[in-house]
Write a protein that holds these residues in place. Structure first.
Motif, short mmCIF file in Angstrom:
data_model
loop_
_atom_site.label_atom_id
_atom_site.label_comp_id
_atom_site.label_asym_id
_atom_site.label_seq_id
_atom_site.Cartn_x
_atom_site.Cartn_y
_atom_site.Cartn_z
N LYS A 2 0.71 -1.65 -0.10
CA LYS A 2 -0.47 0.25 -0.06
C LYS A 2 1.18 1.33 -0.22
N GLU A 23 7.44 -4.72 -9.00
CA GLU A 23 7.12 -4.77 -7.96
C GLU A 23 6.40 -3.35 -7.80
N LYS A 25 6.52 -1.14 -10.10
CA LYS A 25 5.88 -0.21 -11.36
C LYS A 25 4.04 -1.21 -10.48
N LYS A 26 4.07 -2.34 -10.41
CA LYS A 26 2.67 -2.89 -10.07
C LYS A 26 2.30 -1.96 -8.65
N ALA A 27 2.98 -1.90 -7.80
CA ALA A 27 2.63 -0.71 -6.56
C ALA A 27 2.25 0.35 -6.88
N GLN A 29 0.76 0.99 -10.37
CA GLN A 29 -0.31 0.54 -10.87
C GLN A 29 -1.64 0.61 -10.12
N GLU A 30 -1.46 -0.84 -8.94
CA GLU A 30 -1.93 -0.74 -8.19
C GLU A 30 -3.05 0.88 -7.16
N HIS A 31 -2.09 1.63 -7.33
CA HIS A 31 -2.32 3.00 -6.02
C HIS A 31 -3.32 3.45 -7.47
N ALA A 33 -4.97 2.66 -9.94
CA ALA A 33 -6.09 2.54 -10.70
C ALA A 33 -7.15 2.76 -9.13
N GLN A 34 -7.04 2.45 -8.21
CA GLN A 34 -7.74 3.79 -6.75
C GLN A 34 -8.04 4.95 -6.42
N CYS A 35 -6.97 6.10 -7.28
CA CYS A 35 -7.06 6.90 -7.09
C CYS A 35 -6.76 7.64 -8.11
#
Length: 106
Positions: A2, A23, A25-27, A29-31, A33-35
């Motif tokens: 997070k 790792e 880049k993935k973190a 991209q996850e953020h 997607a939500q922000c």
């Protein structure tokens, strides 16, 4: 993992220059997607980077400083506007109170 908005914005340059680990880049991209705010920052940063790379005029480090300076100017302008609004509200309240006191004295 997070990440906070500040951390993601610090990592945007690394991610757009393809220097980040998978790792990271993935973190990021996850953020994103939500922000929506960070996603917009990422999109703008990437767009500005494409423009600067296409022009061939300045390196990415200078471009990042331009973007950070722009962000800082926007933040200062917003703070100035908020302070001016607060001062106007306070002045209006003072004038209203003075008028009220004058009416009550009569």
């Amino acid at each position: 993992m997070k990440l906070t908005c500040n951390v993601v914005r610090d990592l945007v340059g690394v991610c757009t220059d393809c220097a980040a680990s998978e790792e990271t880049k993935k973190a990021v991209q996850e953020h994103l997607a939500q922000c929506p705010a960070c996603a917009r920052y990422y999109y703008d940063y990437e767009r500005i980077g494409r423009i600067h790379r296409a022009s061939g005029r300045r390196p990415a480090a200078e471009m990042e400083m331009d973007y950070r300076n722009l962000s800082e100017r926007i933040r200062r302008k917003r703070n100035t506007d908020m302070a001016a609004t607060a001062a106007a509200i306070f002045a209006t309240a003072c004038v209203t109170a003075l008028v009220f006191v004058q009416i009550v004295k009569k």
